[in-house]
Write an enzyme that holds these catalytic residues in place. Sequence first.
Site, PDB file in Angstrom:
ATOM      1  N   SER A   1      19.981  32.052  27.258  1.00 28.82           N
ATOM      2  CA  SER A   1      18.785  31.993  28.110  1.00 28.82           C
ATOM      3  C   SER A   1      17.882  30.847  27.659  1.00 28.82           C
ATOM      4  CB  SER A   1      17.989  33.296  28.018  1.00 28.82           C
ATOM      5  OG  SER A   1      18.752  34.375  28.481  1.00 28.82           O
TER       6      SER A   1
ATOM      7  N   ASN B   1      17.283  38.966  28.464  1.00 32.36           N
ATOM      8  CA  ASN B   1      17.544  37.545  28.264  1.00 32.36           C
ATOM      9  C   ASN B   1      18.596  37.421  27.178  1.00 32.36           C
ATOM     10  OD1 ASN B   1      15.370  36.087  29.948  1.00 32.36           O
ATOM     11  ND2 ASN B   1      14.288  37.768  28.906  1.00 32.36           N
ATOM     12  N   GLU B   2      19.841  37.282  27.626  1.00 27.29           N
ATOM     13  CA  GLU B   2      20.983  37.261  26.713  1.00 27.29           C
ATOM     14  C   GLU B   2      21.140  35.870  26.108  1.00 27.29           C
ATOM     15  OE1 GLU B   2      22.325  39.873  25.812  1.00 27.29           O
ATOM     16  OE2 GLU B   2      22.701  41.308  27.425  1.00 27.29           O
ATOM     17  N   PRO B   3      21.998  35.738  25.073  1.00 33.17           N
ATOM     18  CA  PRO B   3      22.248  34.426  24.490  1.00 33.17           C
ATOM     19  C   PRO B   3      22.528  33.383  25.577  1.00 33.17           C
ATOM     20  CG  PRO B   3      23.353  36.099  23.210  1.00 33.17           C
ATOM     21  CD  PRO B   3      22.738  36.801  24.384  1.00 33.17           C
TER      22      PRO B   3
END
Length: 639
Positions: free
Chosen positions: A166, A162-164
Amino acid sequence: MIRLNLLEETRFERVPVKVYPSQSDASLDVAHRIATIIKEKQEKGETAVLGLATGATPVKVYKELVRLHKEEGLSFKNVVTFNLDEYYPMAPDADQSYVTFMKKNLFDHIDIPDDHINIPDGTLKEEDIPAYCENYEQKISSYGGIDIQLLGIGRTGHIGFNEPGSAPNSGTRLVILNDLTRRDASRAFGGKENVPTKAITMGVGTIFKAKEIVLMAWNETKADIVKAAVEGEISSDIPATYLQSTDTVEFVLDEEAASHLTRFDLPWLTQDVVWSESLIKKAVVWLSLKLNKAILKLTDEDYNNNGMAQLVTEKGPAYNINIKIFNILQRTITGWPGGKPGVDDSNRPERAEPARKNVLLFSPHPDDDVISMGGTFIRLADQGHNVHVAYQTSGNTAVWDDDVLRYLEFVQDFAQAVDDDNGVTTKIYQEAREFFKTKQPNQTDPEVIRVIKALIRKGEAIAGARFVGLPDENIHFQALPFYDRSKFSKDISYEDDILQTMELLRKVKPHQVFAAGDFADPHGTHKVCFDILYEALKRLSKTDDWMADCWLWLYRGAWHEYPIHEIEMAVPLSPQEVKRKRLAIFKHQSQKDVPVFPGDDPREFWVRAEDRTSETAGLYHKLGLADYEAIEAFVRWKF
Ligand code: F6R
């Protein structure tokens, strides 16, 4: 839910944090927590549901679980696992797949039934992924949810993938990987271009449903992101901050990963402290830089208004503290890194005598010497010391394949030009061409190619050291065996490396040893090189008299610099010296423009070196010391 933290010491922290002396201690504890859950469930005849992570972080947890299974009979028959994520696309049997990782580190060594293992499928057609993901979520729910979820944290602040950006309620889905995440993975894939751009990951919302969440982080490389996750505002820019809004999470850290938390980094802000000289130095430097005010201009009010009232009360007034710290910093600066002959040296970083010192500079890779301390290297040679350099590894891993062909073409053409072609080069050349055609990312080169790559770097290192002014007999190529050995076997013995290093030290009998103290080096080579050297010095100190006069100075490599309060010797460089240093770095042509392993910094090595040394000079100036073009920094290691 925002937590109210009533403890003074941890009042900046918005999640429960447990700090362990080392990652091994922490991993054992986490493994035992998991084992307890499994056993409790077993007793009740229930299934234990584990949420598992991959990456470097959980490896020791899995190792301990395997040990518990093999030595203490812990059974995994009642365990069902759900892995957080998998690259997409990804064949399960690929070296880099998380299926391979989990088998190698855990599943192949325990008695978990195959159909209890769930890892997102990297082979699906893209249109089938949404339904698959929904099913993954339902399957987790059908077991009553995850009992304990393990997490690592990426340097982007991702949990799972879950990258920036998300959302806090996101579910299992296909995501695009952040560039930094792909760069971090590039080593395993033999180059960023081979790292998949996508992954299937459990969502933040999925993770939140777990009954217990343990986020683990080790090493200084994670310290900044850990601080942001623990102390920063909740924000989609750093998905790990979402964990602040659940009360089922605990951050499990080693001391290094925790080291930037306020209670460790700036302890005077969270509690009464014992004011040692080094802590005062750190605090005063911090205050001066925070207020953008030279040290000698700091007032009692500045101390009082910024959480340092205890210090002025105990050691004040401000005037006295300022002068003391200013003088300590002033005395770190010297244009005589080998000591200034014939002067009182009681307040200088190095001894005046002997006037001409034996100096041995250890460079882990063939260019660390000039990149990290090229200015000081040049000065030591200019000032007439007997300077030696030892290149600890060949650095062959970091040479492009096409450079090999280029050099071989040269040798072939030369042989032809002088009518001396016995065909050996042509044969090697043709074999190399064929090999490169089918070479897989990360595939280890055959020996002859490794030799050629090492020779390319050797020639560059000789050119660099000669440019600095060293005679050829003072240039040593250790080619420590561990470096190539580690490409083939995980067997860790450094005895031959240590003995070889002891032999060289005995030959030179240095008064000064310079070594890379760059323990956060992303590939670990610097740390191994340091450990070998340190062990060699330790053994010699028990037997050899000359060791009593041997001082060990540490420099840092291309990745980061010592913080100001730790610096014990600061060597200023003039603009001309900065230029000479740059030319020495330029001799390392195979590392110029686009190196094979640039790390996560897009700047060329010489640019990084110049930025770093001018930043250090800028900080000294900001603190109210002289304004230099550049400063190279060193810390003395006492043993
Ligand atoms: C792995 C995962 C990632 C990693 C994170 C840290 O399943 O989902 O979030 O936990 O990238 O990776 P390491 O542990 O290699 O530093």
